[in-house]
Design a protein around this motif. Sequence first.
Motif, PDB file in Angstrom:
ATOM      1  N   GLN A   1      -3.399   6.539  -4.573  1.00 19.85           N
ATOM      2  CA  GLN A   1      -2.326   7.348  -5.164  1.00 19.85           C
ATOM      3  C   GLN A   1      -2.641   8.823  -5.259  1.00 19.85           C
TER       4      GLN A   1
ATOM      5  N   ARG B   1       2.073   8.293  -6.250  1.00 22.33           N
ATOM      6  CA  ARG B   1       1.238   9.439  -6.618  1.00 22.33           C
ATOM      7  C   ARG B   1       0.825   9.393  -8.086  1.00 22.33           C
TER       8      ARG B   1
ATOM      9  N   PHE C   1      -0.105   6.554 -10.832  1.00 15.89           N
ATOM     10  CA  PHE C   1      -1.494   6.285 -11.148  1.00 15.89           C
ATOM     11  C   PHE C   1      -1.657   6.081 -12.654  1.00 15.89           C
TER      12      PHE C   1
ATOM     13  N   ARG D   1       0.840  -1.196   0.000  1.00 18.95           N
ATOM     14  CA  ARG D   1       0.000   0.000   0.000  1.00 18.95           C
ATOM     15  C   ARG D   1       0.883   1.257   0.000  1.00 18.95           C
ATOM     16  N   ILE D   2       1.922   1.232   0.846  1.00 17.17           N
ATOM     17  CA  ILE D   2       2.821   2.380   0.921  1.00 17.17           C
ATOM     18  C   ILE D   2       3.533   2.585  -0.416  1.00 17.17           C
TER      19      ILE D   2
ATOM     20  N   ILE E   1       2.671   1.620  -3.470  1.00 19.88           N
ATOM     21  CA  ILE E   1       1.789   2.095  -4.533  1.00 19.88           C
ATOM     22  C   ILE E   1       1.353   3.526  -4.258  1.00 19.88           C
ATOM     23  N   GLY E   2       0.943   3.779  -3.014  1.00 20.84           N
ATOM     24  CA  GLY E   2       0.454   5.109  -2.671  1.00 20.84           C
ATOM     25  C   GLY E   2       1.506   6.173  -2.884  1.00 20.84           C
ATOM     26  N   SER E   3       2.764   5.847  -2.580  1.00 21.31           N
ATOM     27  CA  SER E   3       3.802   6.862  -2.681  1.00 21.31           C
ATOM     28  C   SER E   3       4.159   7.168  -4.126  1.00 21.31           C
TER      29      SER E   3
ATOM     30  N   LYS F   1       7.416   7.654  -9.388  1.00 20.56           N
ATOM     31  CA  LYS F   1       8.728   8.191  -9.025  1.00 20.56           C
ATOM     32  C   LYS F   1       9.709   8.073 -10.188  1.00 20.56           C
TER      33      LYS F   1
ATOM     34  N   THR G   1      11.781   3.884  -4.253  1.00 23.66           N
ATOM     35  CA  THR G   1      12.592   3.567  -3.077  1.00 23.66           C
ATOM     36  C   THR G   1      12.052   2.351  -2.348  1.00 23.66           C
ATOM     37  N   GLN G   2      10.731   2.190  -2.339  1.00 21.61           N
ATOM     38  CA  GLN G   2      10.155   1.086  -1.577  1.00 21.61           C
ATOM     39  C   GLN G   2      10.522  -0.262  -2.177  1.00 21.61           C
TER      40      GLN G   2
ATOM     41  N   GLN H   1       5.051   7.970   4.713  1.00 22.66           N
ATOM     42  CA  GLN H   1       5.421   6.643   5.217  1.00 22.66           C
ATOM     43  C   GLN H   1       6.520   6.030   4.375  1.00 22.66           C
ATOM     44  N   ALA H   2       6.433   6.262   3.064  1.00 20.99           N
ATOM     45  CA  ALA H   2       7.452   5.705   2.185  1.00 20.99           C
ATOM     46  C   ALA H   2       8.798   6.342   2.480  1.00 20.99           C
ATOM     47  N   ASP H   3       8.769   7.671   2.686  1.00 20.00           N
ATOM     48  CA  ASP H   3      10.029   8.343   2.966  1.00 20.00           C
ATOM     49  C   ASP H   3      10.603   7.889   4.297  1.00 20.00           C
TER      50      ASP H   3
ATOM     51  N   ASP I   1      -5.265   9.613  -0.780  1.00 17.95           N
ATOM     52  CA  ASP I   1      -4.608   9.294   0.480  1.00 17.95           C
ATOM     53  C   ASP I   1      -3.204   9.896   0.508  1.00 17.95           C
ATOM     54  N   GLN I   2      -3.015  10.864   1.415  1.00 19.67           N
ATOM     55  CA  GLN I   2      -1.728  11.562   1.444  1.00 19.67           C
ATOM     56  C   GLN I   2      -0.718  10.896   2.388  1.00 19.67           C
ATOM     57  N   SER I   3      -1.178   9.942   3.165  1.00 25.16           N
ATOM     58  CA  SER I   3      -0.313   9.440   4.237  1.00 25.16           C
ATOM     59  C   SER I   3       0.842   8.586   3.721  1.00 25.16           C
ATOM     60  N   THR I   4       0.642   7.974   2.562  1.00 24.49           N
ATOM     61  CA  THR I   4       1.631   6.989   2.133  1.00 24.49           C
ATOM     62  C   THR I   4       2.961   7.599   1.729  1.00 24.49           C
ATOM     63  N   LYS I   5       2.913   8.825   1.203  1.00 26.63           N
ATOM     64  CA  LYS I   5       4.157   9.452   0.751  1.00 26.63           C
ATOM     65  C   LYS I   5       5.156   9.569   1.897  1.00 26.63           C
TER      66      LYS I   5
END
Lengths: 487, 612
Positions: free
Chosen positions: B32, A358, A393, A351-352, A354-356, A362, A368-369, B41-43, B35-39
């Motif tokens: 993507q 955006r 996305f 989840r992290i 994919i979510g990161s 990247k 990085t994940q 968390q990834a960092d 949800d703003q929290s994942t960015k």
Amino acid sequence: MRASRSGNILNSVDWLTIGLFVVLVFFGWLNIYGASYTFDQTSIFDFSNRAGKQFTWILGSFVLGIVLLLIDYKTYDVLAYIAYGLMLLLLLATPFLAHDIKGSMSWISLGPVSLQPAEFAKCIVALAVAKYMGRYEYKLRTWRDLIVPFALIGIPALIIMVLQKETGSALVFAAFLLVFYRQGMSGYVLLMGLAAVALFILSIRFGAVPLPYGSGSVGMLTCMLLLTIVEIYFISKEHPMRWHAWILIGSVAAVYGIALLVNIWVRVPFDWVAMGIVVALMLYTVFISIYWRKYQLLLVTLFTMFCIGYTHACDFVFTKVLQPHQRIRIEVLLGMKEDPAGAGYNVNQARIAIGSGRFLGKGYLNGTQTKLQFVPEQDTDFIFCTVGEEWGFVGSVLVLLVYLFFILRLITIAERQRSVFTRIYAYAVASIFLFHLTINVGMVLGLLPVIGIPLPFFSYGGSSLWGFTLLLFILLRLDAARMEQLG
Amino acid sequence: MINDPNYRRRFVISGIAIGVVLVYIIRLFYLQIIDQSTKDQADNNALVKQTIYPSRGLIYDRNGELLVFNQPIYEITMTMREMGKDWDTTAFCRSLQISRAEFDERISEIKDKRKNRGYSRWTPQVFMSQLKKEDIATLQESLFLFPGIAIQKRTLRDYTYKAAAHVLGSVGEVNQNDIDGDEYYSRGDYSGRDGLERTYEKQLRGEKGVEIIMRDSRGRIQGSYQNGELDKTAVAGTDLHTTLDIQLQLLAEQLLAGKIGSAVAIEPKTGEILALASNPSWNPKVLVGKERSKNYNMLLNDPTKPLLNRATQATYSPGSTFKTIQALVCLEQGGITPNTLYPCSGPQSTPIKCTHHHGSPVALDRAIEQSCNPYFWCAFRDLLQKDGYGKENENFRHRYELWRDAVMSFGLGQRFTDSDLGEQSSGSIPSTKFFDRVYGKTGWKAITIRSLSIGQGEVLVTPLQLANQAATIANEGYYISPHLNRDDSMRIHRHNLDIKKRHFEAVKEGMNRVMIYGTGRHFAVDSLHMAGKTGTVQNPHGRDHAIFIGFAPVEDPQIAVAVVVENAGFGATWACPIASMMIEQYLTGEVKRKDLKKRISESVLNESVKKW
């Protein structure tokens, strides 16, 4: 058509599907490189890393594809049962030849490479089912006509699940339900499957949640209410008098009203009240079906009985039958357990990742994940994370749309066949791809429990790639010959 | 097979495929885009931000003498997972000269999640902190023997002189408010807590640098992120040049030893604070490092309240020093002229008796010289009653308000909000509202507030305001808000008074006479041409406070001083000599009156005053 007339093949083969296949395989390969990329990475072709190995598998799959296109299309029909028999033997033998890999007994080592026979089983089962159901004299009229097809998919599924301990690969055979549906199986079977899943989730997730008022559990009450609605729907559908439904709804509401009233003084076990109503309706259905001679309503009674038993058995299945790791995966998915370091780790990290990514991602090789190996199985079952993180996305949606287009194309191919054999086989192929896509991406997106099945053409692995190539190119070969086949 | 009855089912199957993909696209959109929290968390997952601490700006006095600097201290960190099985604990303990028991205790503290919430085997944990160079010298040489151990350098404040603790302030760990209020700070950072360190925090702290490195899921460092493009080098803090004259400051603190009180010296033309001493005080070094919180609590619980900066925070009635202002306001607002004479009957005078013996009647110069109470009562009364009382006292009240405005134009009864001095009290010059509340609107007359005429009663000022008052008189009509930063940015805060120059000349003449014939004559140095005014403030809680204000040289004032010594009795006895010696020190660079200096600095007026 003979192999010597391969000049024709170039004209009649569906190049659009081959194009989509190449795009998916190539993009998958890029992402395997991205997922297994580390800082001292050398080349995408280096055989010592995953991407390099996958390149070899890809070359192999191309060769396999070409060979498959050159084989006489009749061969597949002719050899279907023999292949099926051999396959069963191989599947039975596999656990004895296999090494234990993470608890799975499905891998056979052949020198430097390992093969997973289960990946090839799908194709052969599809051929056998197509052959059986494609016979001229075969008509799907009653449930008896489905016994053999269910046995054809059930036997290998059981072997894979019980002997090889590969639940994921076994579940894939559920995809054949869509094929049966297309061939005339009642749509209620699909709905029942859906209902079974819904009831399972309700009784597991909310089975222990007490009602805020009165006694009983939220899960049981909801299940029973659902059954009540189903019963009333079918009774009123078959009953000649329209207003009848309103009387039923009114009575049910009245019973609940009285129960609520009584609850002021005595704690009412609402789930038992609800079950009482379901049983009463069930008896009433029996009466109606006999009185009005609507014997098909008896099926509803059977279904309801089964469901009541099933709802009560869910808890038993969940705690006793399922393996602990499977139980935890489901609990995490249903939000019953927070375990970001343990069983929830994969899902959370996915989840992290994919979510990161955006909107635009990247950038290729910049994730990085995935690059830093936070996501386990990132080049196999969790490869979609890399897509999400590095291509964002836009990239993820594009990949999904290409898959959708690919599957819809397979359905189109299926529908243009004159041969029932080919059409059934084509639907089997489309359904298997759809099933893999749904389960794999749903798992990565955290919508479905973690079930380890690969994303076709993307996930690293020779067996799965070759298995899917086999599946697809047999279809392409059969499709190329559609003008010569008889309906 | 167009006539296939199940033909339409292809649309159901296609619909399922489309539906699944649609649901997944919505899910992707949520994950993507929404949800703003994942960015973050990834960092947090992959990127380690290593802070590079800048060195804090140094602080100098007005002559370029270094007052505050940085001393390096060392921290020993350990990363547990890098410490192998054959890690030599004994040798490690030996190199740090700690016992095995101490080592074990510290390790269990680190591993205790309740005490050390951020504990992880993968990240460096502080094993010992605030160590001196000599403490870690042995370990440093054999560091390679101990995998997982690292030595980290940070800086602490250090001070050249044991002086000016109140002015300089101190540096301490930030609290939650600071972190919430300024995103620059994170837990464990240091910031100026009081004094100049706080006022000039943004200038002194510099800019933290950051080095972003990537680590993998095992916590292993994998190199810098994006080739260090996002890294930031630390920018050292900017040095601060203060207006303090450290020699003068040291003298003031020395002279105040054993007493409770304060001394402020200002350069009148610029408003620059030359010295600002408050006693009891402490050695600034005690509020640094490991001992900070322990010592801070001891200071906090000391009954003599050393943490209070009496020079800017304590308020006193100004006593007779207020007569200088009374004279100026009465002259300006037409209550008197320099030639106005008032009779004085010495101790028999009513309603206020005179504490001195002098001829009668007196004019202004002699009145200031002799600190004649009846003179200033009469002048104050005549000013307030100049237009009569009027219906409902409005004429009188109006006069009082004019008087009050003029008094406040000296900077009294209010904070210097345009100054860089952090901790200040406002003091108070009572308003008509105040008296209305106490006596009712028509219930108070000149006689009611007579004690104001001689600076007693409800008037309250800080020593800083007194020094500024002296500077204003020295400047003959303006002041620049007292400040500590040597750069010229404060010059714009010039305040001009609506009082004519000739009135100042008259008052200055009186103040000069104080030092020649009057209460200050014993401590005058002829060559320095001092002017001043003593004050003895009645104190309901104990002995009188001694106060003195003055400046020198009269013709071109270079320094204005205010001194307050609590419970010391006559202003002339204790406050005047301290001010006089400070003036001498500043103007000549030394104090020639060695005996006086020794006597004053060794006199203990308050036994409970400790020297920290």
